[in-house]
Structure formats: C-alpha cells, structure tokens
Design a protein around this motif. Sequence first.
Motif, mmCIF file in Angstrom:
data_model
loop_
_atom_site.group_PDB
_atom_site.id
_atom_site.type_symbol
_atom_site.label_atom_id
_atom_site.label_comp_id
_atom_site.label_asym_id
_atom_site.label_seq_id
_atom_site.Cartn_x
_atom_site.Cartn_y
_atom_site.Cartn_z
ATOM 1 N N MET A 1 113.745 -64.538 23.778
ATOM 2 C CA MET A 1 113.260 -65.860 24.120
ATOM 3 C C MET A 1 113.188 -65.926 25.649
ATOM 4 N N ASP A 2 112.053 -66.344 26.163
ATOM 5 C CA ASP A 2 111.937 -66.405 27.624
ATOM 6 C C ASP A 2 112.547 -67.705 28.161
ATOM 7 N N ASN A 3 112.769 -67.723 29.475
ATOM 8 C CA ASN A 3 113.452 -68.863 30.103
ATOM 9 C C ASN A 3 112.695 -70.173 29.928
ATOM 10 N N GLU A 4 111.379 -70.118 29.959
ATOM 11 C CA GLU A 4 110.589 -71.342 29.792
ATOM 12 C C GLU A 4 110.791 -71.924 28.393
ATOM 13 N N ALA A 5 110.805 -71.069 27.383
ATOM 14 C CA ALA A 5 111.013 -71.535 26.010
ATOM 15 C C ALA A 5 112.411 -72.135 25.853
ATOM 16 N N ILE A 6 113.403 -71.509 26.473
ATOM 17 C CA ILE A 6 114.765 -72.041 26.419
ATOM 18 C C ILE A 6 114.824 -73.409 27.097
ATOM 19 N N SER A 7 114.237 -73.512 28.275
ATOM 20 C CA SER A 7 114.223 -74.802 28.988
ATOM 21 C C SER A 7 113.536 -75.878 28.168
ATOM 22 N N ASP A 8 112.419 -75.531 27.530
ATOM 23 C CA ASP A 8 111.699 -76.487 26.686
ATOM 24 C C ASP A 8 112.571 -76.940 25.514
ATOM 25 N N LEU A 9 113.280 -76.007 24.909
ATOM 26 C CA LEU A 9 114.116 -76.329 23.765
ATOM 27 C C LEU A 9 115.235 -77.302 24.132
ATOM 28 N N PHE A 10 115.764 -77.177 25.350
ATOM 29 C CA PHE A 10 116.858 -78.034 25.793
ATOM 30 C C PHE A 10 116.389 -79.230 26.624
ATOM 31 N N ALA A 11 115.097 -79.474 26.688
ATOM 32 C CA ALA A 11 114.539 -80.551 27.519
ATOM 33 C C ALA A 11 115.119 -81.919 27.172
ATOM 34 N N GLY A 12 115.445 -82.161 25.923
ATOM 35 C CA GLY A 12 116.004 -83.451 25.516
ATOM 36 C C GLY A 12 117.383 -83.719 26.094
ATOM 37 N N LEU A 13 118.083 -82.679 26.493
ATOM 38 C CA LEU A 13 119.393 -82.817 27.114
ATOM 39 C C LEU A 13 119.249 -83.026 28.614
ATOM 40 N N GLY A 14 118.295 -82.330 29.184
ATOM 41 C CA GLY A 14 118.091 -82.376 30.627
ATOM 42 C C GLY A 14 117.920 -80.967 31.149
ATOM 43 N N PRO A 15 117.894 -80.825 32.461
ATOM 44 C CA PRO A 15 117.663 -79.495 33.022
ATOM 45 C C PRO A 15 118.812 -78.527 32.713
ATOM 46 N N VAL A 16 118.445 -77.279 32.490
ATOM 47 C CA VAL A 16 119.431 -76.242 32.238
ATOM 48 C C VAL A 16 119.241 -75.108 33.246
ATOM 49 N N ASP A 17 120.333 -74.442 33.539
ATOM 50 C CA ASP A 17 120.307 -73.226 34.347
ATOM 51 C C ASP A 17 120.502 -72.066 33.388
ATOM 52 N N ILE A 18 119.732 -71.019 33.603
ATOM 53 C CA ILE A 18 119.804 -69.853 32.728
ATOM 54 C C ILE A 18 120.229 -68.661 33.578
ATOM 55 N N ARG A 19 121.327 -68.037 33.164
ATOM 56 C CA ARG A 19 121.872 -66.907 33.923
ATOM 57 C C ARG A 19 122.034 -65.699 33.003
ATOM 58 N N ARG A 20 121.798 -64.531 33.554
ATOM 59 C CA ARG A 20 122.008 -63.297 32.803
ATOM 60 C C ARG A 20 123.505 -63.109 32.555
ATOM 61 N N MET A 21 123.836 -62.678 31.355
ATOM 62 C CA MET A 21 125.237 -62.370 31.046
ATOM 63 C C MET A 21 125.307 -61.413 29.868
ATOM 64 N N PHE A 22 126.226 -60.498 29.900
ATOM 65 C CA PHE A 22 126.462 -59.441 28.911
ATOM 66 C C PHE A 22 125.268 -59.123 28.007
ATOM 67 N N GLY A 23 124.202 -58.681 28.630
ATOM 68 C CA GLY A 23 123.026 -58.261 27.879
ATOM 69 C C GLY A 23 122.201 -59.400 27.316
ATOM 70 N N GLY A 24 122.508 -60.605 27.685
ATOM 71 C CA GLY A 24 121.760 -61.756 27.203
ATOM 72 C C GLY A 24 121.669 -62.808 28.286
ATOM 73 N N LYS A 25 121.710 -64.061 27.868
ATOM 74 C CA LYS A 25 121.591 -65.168 28.810
ATOM 75 C C LYS A 25 122.620 -66.241 28.484
ATOM 76 N N GLY A 26 123.170 -66.834 29.530
ATOM 77 C CA GLY A 26 124.017 -67.998 29.384
ATOM 78 C C GLY A 26 123.203 -69.217 29.775
ATOM 79 N N ILE A 27 123.284 -70.270 28.989
ATOM 80 C CA ILE A 27 122.544 -71.501 29.251
ATOM 81 C C ILE A 27 123.558 -72.575 29.643
ATOM 82 N N TYR A 28 123.353 -73.157 30.828
ATOM 83 C CA TYR A 28 124.295 -74.114 31.407
ATOM 84 C C TYR A 28 123.620 -75.456 31.653
ATOM 85 N N HIS A 29 124.358 -76.515 31.467
ATOM 86 C CA HIS A 29 123.913 -77.867 31.804
ATOM 87 C C HIS A 29 125.006 -78.482 32.671
#
Length: 108
Positions: A1-29
């Motif tokens: 899943m690309d960062n834009e799709a992740i941001s879109d999915l969480f848009a109802g919560l507000g802005p998210v930061d996406i960081r690389r972590m252990f072979g994947g991504k961490g999503i932060y609000h």
Amino acid sequence: MDNEAISDLFAGLGPVDIRRMFGGKGIYHRGVIIAVEIRGELMLKGDPELAPELEAAGCKQWTYIGSRHGKRVAMPYWTVPDSAVDDPDEMAFWARKSYEAGLRSGKS
C-alpha cells in the motif's frame, strides 16, 4: 500500500505521518502510533480494552512464532475490519479507537 493510499484511508482521523519500520511502515497521528503496514497488510493498534471490539468486528490479532522459545507471540496490532476499508466513516471510527489505544499504551 503506498503512502497516499494510507493517508487517504486515515483522512477521517486527520493527518498521519508514515515512517519506515521493520520492513514495513508505521502510521502515526499526533506522534502516536495507530497502525502498521507489514507485507502489504494494514493493522490497527489495539490494547486489552479495544481487543474485544476488534474481535467482535472479525479482526485478527497479529501473531508470530518467537525464535527464542518457539512460542506464539501476540503483537498489539489487529487487521482492519473488511467493511472499514470501503467506508470512510467506519474507518475513521476504528482509527480513532486505535489512536485512543495508542494513547493508553503511552508509547509513540
């Protein structure tokens, strides 16, 4: 899943930061981890308080076999309810719940 799709999915919560972590991504609000994306699968942060609701929604907890003792280890992340992926309001509901779980854990 690309960062834009992740941001879109969480848009109802507000802005998210996406960081690389252990072979994947961490999503932060607001500096609190609310989800991870591992091997293409998105998983929401959970805790003992939220776990029964996630289970009732059909979510599965992330587990793996530990190398130290060969026992199953449960992580505090759960699959996203299938119905939330296509429903922005429902996704916002679960994202808020995961944010609250992240706040309760006291870890960012």
